[in-house]
Scaffold this motif. Structure first.
Motif, PDB file in Angstrom:
ATOM      1  N   ALA A  14      -6.823   0.123  -8.115  1.00 53.54           N
ATOM      2  CA  ALA A  14      -7.319   1.484  -7.879  1.00 53.54           C
ATOM      3  C   ALA A  14      -6.188   2.496  -8.048  1.00 53.54           C
ATOM      4  O   ALA A  14      -6.347   3.521  -8.723  1.00 53.54           O
ATOM      5  N   PHE A  15      -5.019   2.167  -7.465  1.00 57.80           N
ATOM      6  CA  PHE A  15      -3.898   3.097  -7.584  1.00 57.80           C
ATOM      7  C   PHE A  15      -3.424   3.190  -9.022  1.00 57.80           C
ATOM      8  O   PHE A  15      -3.082   4.261  -9.512  1.00 57.80           O
ATOM      9  N   MET A  17     -10.791   5.612  -7.480  1.00 58.22           N
ATOM     10  CA  MET A  17     -11.022   4.750  -6.314  1.00 58.22           C
ATOM     11  C   MET A  17     -12.469   4.323  -6.247  1.00 58.22           C
ATOM     12  O   MET A  17     -12.773   3.150  -5.989  1.00 58.22           O
ATOM     13  N   ALA A  45      -7.512  -8.378  -1.736  1.00 55.62           N
ATOM     14  CA  ALA A  45      -7.299  -7.009  -1.270  1.00 55.62           C
ATOM     15  C   ALA A  45      -6.168  -6.321  -2.011  1.00 55.62           C
ATOM     16  O   ALA A  45      -6.307  -5.187  -2.478  1.00 55.62           O
ATOM     17  N   ALA A  82      -9.978  10.345  -6.764  1.00 51.73           N
ATOM     18  CA  ALA A  82     -11.212   9.951  -6.080  1.00 51.73           C
ATOM     19  C   ALA A  82     -12.080   9.125  -7.017  1.00 51.73           C
ATOM     20  O   ALA A  82     -12.621   8.073  -6.634  1.00 51.73           O
ATOM     21  N   LEU A 126     -13.008   0.339  -6.649  1.00 48.85           N
ATOM     22  CA  LEU A 126     -13.427  -0.395  -5.455  1.00 48.85           C
ATOM     23  C   LEU A 126     -14.829  -0.936  -5.628  1.00 48.85           C
ATOM     24  O   LEU A 126     -15.211  -1.916  -5.004  1.00 48.85           O
ATOM     25  N   HIS A 141       0.832  -1.197   0.000  1.00 45.92           N
ATOM     26  CA  HIS A 141       0.000   0.000   0.000  1.00 45.92           C
ATOM     27  C   HIS A 141       0.868   1.249   0.000  1.00 45.92           C
ATOM     28  O   HIS A 141       0.626   2.200  -0.742  1.00 45.92           O
ATOM     29  N   GLY A 158       0.932   3.828  -2.957  1.00 45.74           N
ATOM     30  CA  GLY A 158       0.524   5.189  -2.603  1.00 45.74           C
ATOM     31  C   GLY A 158       1.603   6.190  -2.950  1.00 45.74           C
ATOM     32  O   GLY A 158       1.322   7.285  -3.439  1.00 45.74           O
ATOM     33  N   ARG A 210      -7.047  -5.407  -5.621  1.00 49.23           N
ATOM     34  CA  ARG A 210      -8.030  -4.315  -5.662  1.00 49.23           C
ATOM     35  C   ARG A 210      -7.360  -2.976  -5.467  1.00 49.23           C
ATOM     36  O   ARG A 210      -7.559  -2.032  -6.223  1.00 49.23           O
ATOM     37  N   GLU A 211      -6.539  -2.951  -4.418  1.00 50.43           N
ATOM     38  CA  GLU A 211      -5.909  -1.687  -4.062  1.00 50.43           C
ATOM     39  C   GLU A 211      -4.932  -1.266  -5.157  1.00 50.43           C
ATOM     40  O   GLU A 211      -4.897  -0.114  -5.566  1.00 50.43           O
TER      41      GLU A 211
END
Lengths: 318, 220
Positions: free
Chosen positions: B131-132, B112, B124, B109, B116, B10, B14, B127-128
């Motif tokens: 999104a990123f 995401m 998990a 935004a 999601l 993450h 990020g 998915r994350e």
């Protein structure tokens, strides 16, 4: 018995922030001077300045209203209350149920509002530019601060500082990118709010760049002493807020004994020293920005805070 | 998967989004290139971490490609191009930096919300990462849209491709061939764009793509 000790430790905290604030300012000034290869004023110089100002007469402008005379006390009271709400050496103090981050921001915001009013009250040109610049900085710094607080509060599950500090000290935190961003955003906001160097430099009286100094130019005597003391309190508040939220180690818990509290106080002084030193190093290594660059600088803080909140949502939804 | 492994993935993904924002914020070409190199370096770290977490050794190859090509060779090549073109000054933005940042936040935004919502069944980490990756892709597009200078548009394009690699490594079981072919096609595109840059420069004495509009008679 517990009520008494609660009152005592809260009282100790309130006098600690009041007594320690000029010392922190003096320390930062001393380190800055040493880094510039000057000797610098002694550590206790801010206290001497305050005492000297207290002794002097107040000179008021003819057209100053009653507001002008009341405002120093309002600013001082608001800032002192806000500063004594941030846990320094121990969590779970008497007022910890009111130590809400949003309340602290509101107290500081109202203090700033009154300061800007005072800048405009006498009607000099300098007061006006100071107030309008302060308004510009505040309009960007406050949302950044609030959103930072939201992201921290979402991670910790509470906006109460004692709970936040306890959560941050526990193992449940883990490694989070949101926290790093919130930390940077809070640091930028703290620099802007305390009129530190890339945004403002209260040590000079240069009309092109003055913000804080321009607003308080008309004050003298004990009024000026109170305003100076409240800006020193504000610096201490932000430093201890950063220490409390992001470096919560060693803070005494609610039911700790006297020895634990003393250890917490010792560590708190260590954290203040380290953060004050870092602030001085940062300030000497960077140049003052043009006023028109400030929105970009604070915009970065706002962006980081927003991003921290968004990233928090991603890890939270899994 | 332990939570520490997830947290590190993450953190790296990020930071990739954050690096995209830093690119959006830069207003000097050299600084933009340096941030791009940082972007690619973070990508390499992120892919290497995915390789470790997923026990997929072929991803180390992808990480190595990202590190060598994207973080070292392409920035150096672009540096030399900029030097030869003599355009190391400020980049002209179409709209102000503040507005661009706001648009960027909106895109993050959006990605995401979209990602999601459409991938509730995936695990998990994937998915994350998706999104990123979508937000990095959208931010790359935003860089291309908001810059007038052709070199910075190239950088936007390359950062967009970094997002694609992040998505590909986040999805388990993506064969190496796909990744290499994506990387290769981007390299080809980079070369083609490089040739075009010099052509544009020859024709207009500038790499401002607004000149193209004028040339086609669409403006003034």
């Amino acid at each position: 018995m517990t009520a008494l000790s609660d009152i005592l430790s809260q009282g100790a905290q309130m006098s600690l922030v009041l007594g320690g604030a000029p010392l922190l300012t003096g320390f930062v000034r001393k380190v800055k001077a040493r880094l510039l290869r000057r000797r610098g004023p002694p550590l206790l110089q801010p206290y001497r300045d305050l005492i000297r100002l207290m002794r002097k007469d107040v000179v008021l402008a003819d057209n100053a209203s009653w507001l002008f005379r009341v405002i120093p006390y309002l600013i001082f009271a608001g800032t002192w209350v806000a500063a004594s709400l941030v846990p320094t050496f121990g969590n779970g103090l008497l007022f910890s149920w009111t130590a809400d981050l949003i309340a602290i921001i509101a107290l500081l915001g109202s203090a700033r509002f009154f300061q800007a009013l005072a800048g405009m009250d006498v009607g000099t040109a300098f007061g006006g530019i100071g107030s309008s610049r302060e308004g510009m900085i505040a309009s960007l710094a406050e949302p950044a601060m609030l959103i930072t607080v939201f992201s921290v509060a979402m991670i910790a599950g509470s906006t109460q500082l004692s709970n936040v500090a306890e959560f941050m000290g526990s193992d449940a935190v883990g490694l989070r990118v949101s926290l790093g961003m919130a930390f940077v955003a809070l640091t930028i906001v703290a620099l802007a709010e305390n009129a530190r160097i890339p945004v403002d430099n209260p040590a000079t009286h240069l009309e092109l760049t003055m913000v804080h100094e321009a607003m308080v130019l008309e004050y003298s005597g004990r009024h000026l002493a109170l305003i100076d003391l409240s800006s020193q309190l504000k610096l201490l508040l932000y430093v201890s807020l950063i220490a409390c939220v992001f470096l919560p180690w060693g803070t005494a818990t609610a039911d700790a004994g006297a020895g634990r509290l003393a250890f917490g106080a010792l560590l708190y002084f260590g954290k203040l020293t380290v953060l004050g030193f870092l602030l001085a190093v940062f300030e000497t290594s960077i140049a003052k920005m043009r006023v028109f660059r400030i929105p970009e600088f604070l915009g970065a803080a706002l962006m980081l805070a927003l991003l921290a909140t968004l990233l928090r949502f991603v890890s939270g939804s899994l | 998967m332990s939570s520490l492994q997830f947290d590190i993935a993450h953190l790296l993904a990020g930071s990739l989004v954050l690096a995209s924002f830093m690119m959006l914020y830069q207003d000097r070409l050299y600084a933009l290139l340096n941030v791009y190199a940082l972007h690619a370096g973070v990508l390499a770290l992120s892919v290497a971490w995915q390789a470790y977490v997923q026990h997929a050794p072929h991803l180390y190859v992808t990480a190595l490609i990202a590190l060598v090509f994207k973080a070292i060779i392409i920035p150096v090549a672009l540096h030399r191009i900029i030097k030869r073109l003599g355009i190391h000054r400020e980049i002209e933005n179409v709209i102000g930096i503040g507005l661009t940042m706001m648009a960027g936040i909106g895109l993050v935004a959006l990605s995401m919300v979209v990602m999601l919502r459409v991938t509730p069944s995936a695990d998990a980490l994937a998915r994350e990462d998706l999104a990123f990756a979508l937000s990095v892709v959208l931010l790359g597009l935003l860089i291309m849209v908001t810059r007038r200078n052709a070199v910075s548009q190239v950088v936007g394009f390359m950062s967009l491709e970094n997002g694609l690699v992040l998505a590909a490594t986040g999805a388990k079981g993506m064969p190496l061939v796909v990744e290499i072919s994506v990387a290769f096609s981007v390299l080809i595109a980079f070369i083609v764009i490089g040739v075009f840059l010099f052509r544009i420069r020859e024709r207009f004495d500038s790499v401002d793509v607004q000149e193209l509009d004028r040339f086609r008679g669409e403006r003034r």
